[in-house]
Motif scaffolding. Sequence first.
Motif, mmCIF file in Angstrom:
data_model
loop_
_atom_site.group_PDB
_atom_site.id
_atom_site.type_symbol
_atom_site.label_atom_id
_atom_site.label_comp_id
_atom_site.label_asym_id
_atom_site.label_seq_id
_atom_site.Cartn_x
_atom_site.Cartn_y
_atom_site.Cartn_z
ATOM 1 N N ASP A 46 0.815 -1.212 0.000
ATOM 2 C CA ASP A 46 0.000 0.000 0.000
ATOM 3 C C ASP A 46 0.846 1.260 0.000
ATOM 4 O OD1 ASP A 46 -2.813 -0.996 0.145
ATOM 5 O OD2 ASP A 46 -1.909 -2.096 1.808
ATOM 6 N N TYR A 81 1.932 -2.997 4.251
ATOM 7 C CA TYR A 81 0.783 -3.703 3.711
ATOM 8 C C TYR A 81 -0.395 -3.489 4.656
ATOM 9 C CZ TYR A 81 3.415 -6.323 0.210
ATOM 10 O OH TYR A 81 4.168 -6.674 -0.883
ATOM 11 N N ASN A 82 -1.504 -2.980 4.117
ATOM 12 C CA ASN A 82 -2.736 -2.836 4.876
ATOM 13 C C ASN A 82 -3.601 -4.034 4.516
ATOM 14 O OD1 ASN A 82 -5.107 -2.156 6.093
ATOM 15 N ND2 ASN A 82 -5.313 -0.172 5.119
ATOM 16 N N GLN A 89 -1.699 -4.165 10.184
ATOM 17 C CA GLN A 89 -0.853 -3.742 9.072
ATOM 18 C C GLN A 89 0.539 -4.326 9.291
ATOM 19 O OE1 GLN A 89 -1.180 0.478 7.872
ATOM 20 N NE2 GLN A 89 -2.592 0.641 9.600
ATOM 21 N N GLY A 108 -5.504 -2.429 10.499
ATOM 22 C CA GLY A 108 -5.676 -1.897 9.156
ATOM 23 C C GLY A 108 -7.028 -1.200 9.019
#
Length: 109
Positions: A46, A81-82, A89, A108
Amino acid sequence: MKNSAAWILVLSLCCFNTAFAMRCGHDLVGMGDRKQDVLDRCGQPDSIETHTEIIGKTTRFPYRTIDIQEYEEVQVEEWVYNLGSLRLQQYLRFENGVLKEVKSLGRGH
Protein backbone atom coordinates in the motif's frame (compact mmCIF):
# COMPACT_ATOMS: atom_id res chain seq x y z
CA MET A 1 4.89 -23.59 38.77
CA LYS A 2 5.39 -24.98 35.26
CA ASN A 3 1.99 -23.64 34.17
CA SER A 4 2.79 -20.11 35.30
CA ALA A 5 6.14 -20.15 33.50
CA ALA A 6 4.45 -21.38 30.33
CA TRP A 7 1.80 -18.63 30.52
CA ILE A 8 4.46 -15.96 31.05
CA LEU A 9 6.29 -17.21 27.96
CA VAL A 10 3.09 -17.22 25.87
CA LEU A 11 2.10 -13.73 27.00
CA SER A 12 5.56 -12.32 26.35
CA LEU A 13 5.54 -13.77 22.82
CA CYS A 14 2.11 -12.24 22.16
CA CYS A 15 3.33 -8.80 23.22
CA PHE A 16 6.50 -8.98 21.14
CA ASN A 17 6.00 -6.52 18.29
CA THR A 18 8.53 -7.80 15.75
CA ALA A 19 7.60 -10.86 13.74
CA PHE A 20 9.94 -13.01 11.73
CA ALA A 21 7.57 -13.74 8.87
CA MET A 22 4.42 -12.45 7.21
CA ARG A 23 1.66 -14.58 5.76
CA CYS A 24 0.37 -13.73 2.28
CA GLY A 25 -2.49 -16.09 1.50
CA HIS A 26 -0.94 -19.54 1.69
CA ASP A 27 2.64 -18.26 1.35
CA LEU A 28 5.10 -16.94 3.92
CA VAL A 29 7.73 -14.27 3.44
CA GLY A 30 10.54 -13.91 5.94
CA MET A 31 13.99 -12.58 6.66
CA GLY A 32 16.39 -12.93 3.77
CA ASP A 33 13.74 -12.97 1.04
CA ARG A 34 14.33 -10.69 -1.93
CA LYS A 35 11.97 -7.87 -2.96
CA GLN A 36 10.80 -9.65 -6.11
CA ASP A 37 9.93 -12.80 -4.13
CA VAL A 38 7.81 -10.72 -1.73
CA LEU A 39 6.09 -8.94 -4.64
CA ASP A 40 5.32 -12.28 -6.30
CA ARG A 41 3.81 -13.73 -3.11
CA CYS A 42 2.07 -10.68 -1.62
CA GLY A 43 1.46 -8.27 -4.46
CA GLN A 44 2.03 -4.52 -4.45
CA PRO A 45 2.27 -2.89 -0.98
CA ASP A 46 0.00 0.00 0.00
CA SER A 47 2.93 2.35 0.53
CA ILE A 48 6.65 2.40 -0.26
CA GLU A 49 9.23 4.82 1.11
CA THR A 50 12.79 4.77 -0.21
CA HIS A 51 15.91 6.39 1.22
CA THR A 52 19.64 5.82 1.58
CA GLU A 53 21.41 5.27 4.90
CA ILE A 54 25.08 5.21 5.67
CA ILE A 55 25.84 2.43 8.10
CA GLY A 56 29.25 2.25 9.67
CA LYS A 57 31.33 0.86 12.44
CA THR A 58 34.67 1.58 14.01
CA THR A 59 36.96 -1.28 14.94
CA ARG A 60 39.30 -0.30 17.77
CA PHE A 61 42.44 -2.28 18.42
CA PRO A 62 44.20 -2.66 21.78
CA TYR A 63 46.43 0.21 22.88
CA ARG A 64 44.71 2.41 20.26
CA THR A 65 47.41 1.74 17.69
CA ILE A 66 44.89 2.00 14.88
CA ASP A 67 41.18 2.50 14.43
CA ILE A 68 39.51 1.21 11.29
CA GLN A 69 36.33 2.90 10.17
CA GLU A 70 34.13 1.09 7.67
CA TYR A 71 31.09 2.70 6.09
CA GLU A 72 28.58 1.31 3.66
CA GLU A 73 25.81 3.04 1.76
CA VAL A 74 22.60 1.02 2.06
CA GLN A 75 19.50 1.47 -0.09
CA VAL A 76 16.49 1.14 2.26
CA GLU A 77 12.88 0.52 1.24
CA GLU A 78 10.11 0.50 3.81
CA TRP A 79 6.87 -1.14 2.72
CA VAL A 80 3.50 -1.19 4.49
CA TYR A 81 0.78 -3.70 3.71
CA ASN A 82 -2.74 -2.84 4.88
CA LEU A 83 -4.42 -6.23 5.17
CA GLY A 84 -7.88 -4.95 6.12
CA SER A 85 -9.72 -4.05 9.31
CA LEU A 86 -9.59 -7.59 10.71
CA ARG A 87 -5.77 -7.85 10.54
CA LEU A 88 -2.78 -5.80 11.59
CA GLN A 89 -0.85 -3.74 9.07
CA GLN A 90 2.59 -5.14 8.29
CA TYR A 91 5.82 -3.11 7.99
CA LEU A 92 8.66 -4.60 5.92
CA ARG A 93 12.16 -3.13 5.74
CA PHE A 94 14.47 -4.04 2.87
CA GLU A 95 18.19 -3.23 2.80
CA ASN A 96 19.79 -3.51 -0.64
CA GLY A 97 16.80 -5.55 -1.83
CA VAL A 98 16.85 -8.11 1.00
CA LEU A 99 14.13 -8.31 3.68
CA LYS A 100 15.69 -7.44 7.05
CA GLU A 101 12.68 -6.68 9.29
CA VAL A 102 9.00 -7.53 9.55
CA LYS A 103 6.93 -5.70 12.15
CA SER A 104 3.23 -5.58 13.00
CA LEU A 105 1.65 -2.13 13.14
CA GLY A 106 -1.83 -1.09 14.27
CA ARG A 107 -5.11 -2.33 12.84
CA GLY A 108 -5.68 -1.90 9.16
CA HIS A 109 -8.59 -0.07 7.58
